[in-house]
Scaffold this active site. Structure first.
Site, mmCIF file in Angstrom:
data_model
loop_
_atom_site.group_PDB
_atom_site.id
_atom_site.type_symbol
_atom_site.label_atom_id
_atom_site.label_comp_id
_atom_site.label_asym_id
_atom_site.label_seq_id
_atom_site.Cartn_x
_atom_site.Cartn_y
_atom_site.Cartn_z
ATOM 1 N N GLY A 98 49.585 -42.874 42.576
ATOM 2 C CA GLY A 98 48.244 -43.388 42.311
ATOM 3 C C GLY A 98 47.260 -42.301 41.929
ATOM 4 N N SER A 99 46.004 -42.510 42.310
ATOM 5 C CA SER A 99 44.911 -41.718 41.743
ATOM 6 C C SER A 99 44.950 -40.231 42.046
ATOM 7 C CB SER A 99 43.571 -42.279 42.222
ATOM 8 O OG SER A 99 43.384 -43.552 41.660
ATOM 9 N N ILE A 100 45.719 -39.797 43.035
ATOM 10 C CA ILE A 100 45.770 -38.344 43.244
ATOM 11 C C ILE A 100 46.398 -37.652 42.026
ATOM 12 C CG2 ILE A 100 45.717 -38.270 45.761
ATOM 13 C CD1 ILE A 100 48.686 -38.108 45.831
ATOM 14 N N PHE A 101 47.077 -38.439 41.193
ATOM 15 C CA PHE A 101 47.647 -37.890 39.965
ATOM 16 C C PHE A 101 46.575 -37.542 38.939
ATOM 17 C CE2 PHE A 101 51.734 -37.478 37.691
ATOM 18 C CZ PHE A 101 52.541 -37.188 38.766
ATOM 19 N N LYS A 102 45.363 -38.081 39.143
ATOM 20 C CA LYS A 102 44.280 -37.770 38.199
ATOM 21 C C LYS A 102 43.973 -36.278 38.181
ATOM 22 C CE LYS A 102 42.207 -42.327 38.515
ATOM 23 N NZ LYS A 102 41.372 -43.205 39.334
#
Lengths: 136, 534
Positions: free
Chosen positions: B262-266
């Protein structure tokens, strides 16, 4: 002459045999002792290893925390309460000579008001801070 | 004649005496030489002195970075018996089963034949061995052996792994470092810090309990050396019992499983954009409408208004904004960047159980968009943590290691130092102004990124089955440690207003971990900063 030498050689041989037997016997006993000592060393090393493992088990943080929560009336310290000696503010310079109260009392009548000792300033800006009060 | 007759035998006798004397002299010489050799030069003594002078376990100890014992071979005994020596085999079976904990029925059956040599039980501790000896039974034979013992029990079970009954490593570092641990006698210093490991495991357990989650995983990584200070996967198991109870899991979720994080990949979408200068921080990204790509529509978790400046796109974790930014790089460059970060190749560490990443073969615009916010690509959390460490440590790759290191790694540069500095600012912004505010710890400048991924179930994403996570780094001005926590399927609580996102579940856990481990690790608190943000 030869007979004497023969007896002498036989006697020497006998003594050497006795000596060798004694050395061999002492060596056998020493080997047995050595084996016993080595076994004792291994046994002690095993005991140390067990005690070391036991120490690691009883001092693990999970157990210490459980024990402290059960037996001690401690609160979880907020992180702001942690600090180190290097982070403490510097201690103020002493206002009086470093003597005990008893000594001060004993010499009190002789104490005269002292004059501030002025250190040579490094620069004009330092002048204000270079005065050290040595009086009371 | 008589003189000749007398001199002949005399000569022979003298010759024989001389020969005998010579032989005696030679024999004594050999003895003397040997005595001198033994007594003066000590020949042969060294060889005998070495024999069994010390305990000889098969495996060396594992200790943590501070010398705290993690695993050790302890002396135990294997008990064998000769049933022929028993008067009453049933009674002997009953007594030995009671004393050693062996199965009474098995012993009774094995003793009945009164033949051979029967193993009663392996790995008896010294007190049980003494108890067995006190039974007074004849025909008992104790064979000394060693058994691996883990004083910390469950706390570090997955990473350290296990050995089989013959002391061969079968999982975890016991397998990965099998050769090293067998060849050396000196303790092997691992990178773990047992204090940090305990704190991480404790906080994760509390979070799992609070949010009624299924599982959790956590990592504490030194971003400069790549040392893994702690690695915890819940549920875990008791390594000393060599069996599991219901609810236990021997699966290391941080290395054996891959997740769409999820968003930690941003972090990587922004790191690439900042490094390649495809965005400016003063730029506003239009997020007023969902992004439509073919039949797919990209939405945000909550409404952030018509537009957001680039830093706030990251801080507020806008999917639409991140998608726009990722599209500027495009599929090819994004793929190359992620490969450079080590996210598309299998991670190699001392841990043998390491899952390879899963990513789409066809990598077009829609894949670029979903991968930018961490859906459509699955990596194992340790590989993610290593890549995130490279983003904040100045821009050089680190390979996670479980062995204590003495110097920082000098890995390949993946982003510029300036880009790394900018990313640190962005990650700090997430905590001060964005979704990760609950991870803040006054004085320790925590930065990070929240992540909330919907889990794929039967080909689609389940809206209420979340994988919530937070990646924290501290102190952001000069990063030293990365703390990653992921919570599997947390349920919202009254205190979290029903939210189960990374910001409500994992971020507070990371904050608590940082507040507890930072003083232990000697990280200096920034008092000026703490006073400004009490």
């Amino acid at each position: 002459m030869i007979r004497t030498l023969n007896f002498a050689f036989i006697a020497i041989t006998g003594f050497v045999c006795l000596g060798l037997y004694r050395i061999a016997e002492e060596a056998r006993v020493a080997v047995a002792d050595l084996r016993e000592t080595r076994a004792a060393i291994v046994s002690e090393q095993d005991a140390l290893a067990v005690l070391g493992a036991e120490w690691a088990r009883v001092t693990q943080p999970a157990r210490i925390q459980a024990l402290s929560q059960r037996h001690l009336d401690l609160s979880d310290s907020p992180v702001m309460e942690f600090s180190s000696l290097t982070q403490l503010p510097q201690k103020a310079l002493p206002l009086a000579p470093e003597t005990g109260f008893a000594t001060v009392k004993a010499i009190a009548p002789e104490v005269k008001p002292s004059q501030p000792r002025v250190l040579a300033p490094q620069s004009d800006d330092d002048a204000t801070f270079a005065v050290i009060n040595t009086g009371t | 004649m008589s003189m000749e007759a007398r001199s002949g035998p005399n000569t022979v006798v003298r010759g024989r005496i001389g020969l005998a004397a010579g032989l005696c002299a030679a024999a004594f010489s050999v003895i003397v030489i040997r005595l001198v050799e033994v007594m003066v030069f000590g020949a042969g003594l060294a060889a005998t002195a070495d024999v069994a002078a010390a305990r000889q376990p098969m495996r060396a100890d594992f200790v943590d970075r501070n010398g705290v014992l993690i695993a050790r071979d302890l002396p135990v005994s294997d008990l064998y018996v000769t049933p022929a020596a028993f008067w009453d085999t049933d009674e002997a079976a009953r007594v030995l089963a009671k004393t050693t904990g062996a199965d009474a029925a098995r012993l009774k059956e094995a003793f009945a034949a009164k033949r051979g040599y029967v193993l009663v039980r392996r790995g008896l501790t010294p007190d049980i061995r003494d108890a067995a000896m006190r039974t007074g039974l004849p025909g008992l034979n104790f064979e000394k052996s060693y058994r691996r013992y883990y004083p910390a029990g469950r706390i570090l079970s997955h990473a350290v792994g296990q050995v089989d009954p013959d002391d061969n490593g079968v999982s975890g570092l016991e397998l990965g470092l099998d050769q090293s641990v067998r060849s050396g006698k000196a303790p092997l210093e691992l990178s773990f810090d047992m204090r940090v490991q305990y704190v991480l495991e404790h906080e994760m357990r509390e979070t799992v309990r609070t949010f009624n989650a299924q599982a959790a995983g956590g990592i504490v990584l030194d971003v400069r050396t790549g040392e893994v200070l702690a690695l915890a996967s819940l549920p875990n198991y008791e390594p000393n019992s060599r069996s599991t109870i219901p609810g236990d899991s021997i699966r290391n979720r941080l290395t054996q499983d891959v997740y769409e994080l999820g968003s930690i990949f941003k972090i990587f979408a922004f790191a690439q954009a900042v490094d390649e200068k495809t965005v400016r921080f003063d730029e506003h990204i239009n997020i007023s409408r969902p992004l439509k790509l073919g039949r797919f529509t990209i939405n945000d978790y909550s409404n952030h208004g018509a537009s957001l400046p680039v830093p706030m796109v990251f801080a507020e974790s806008s999917n639409i904004g991140t998608a726009h930014i990722a599209l500027r790089a495009g599929p090819t460059r994004q793929q190359a960047f992620l490969r450079r970060m080590g996210l598309l190749d299998g991670l190699k560490t001392e841990l043998p159980e390491m899952a390879s990443p899963l990513y789409p073969r066809r990598w077009n615009e829609i894949e670029t968009v979903t991968i930018s916010y961490g859906q459509g690509i699955s990596v194992n959390p340790l590989a993610f943590a290593a890549a995130a460490a490279a983003v904040v440590n100045g821009g050089t790759l680190v390979r996670p290691t479980f062995v204590k290191q003495s110097a920082p790694q000098k890995g390949e540069r993946v982003i510029s130092e300036a880009a790394s500095r900018s990313m640190r600012e962005l990650m700090r912004l997430v905590v001060t102004e964005g979704t990760g505010s609950k991870a803040d710890v006054p004085g320790y400048e925590v930065g990070g990124k929240t992540g909330t991924a919907e889990k794929p179930v039967n080909g689609s994403y389940a809206r209420h089955r979340l994988l919530s996570s937070f990646t924290g780094v501290f102190p952001m001005s000069q990063p030293q440690y990365l703390v990653f926590v992921m919570i599997d399927e947390p349920k919202g609580t009254k205190a979290s207003f029903g939210f189960a996102t990374g910001g409500w579940t994992a971020a507070p856990a990371v904050g608590r971990v940082v507040s507890r481990i930072a003083p232990l690790l000697g990280v200096r608190r920034n008092d000026t900063f703490a006073a400004a943000t009490p």
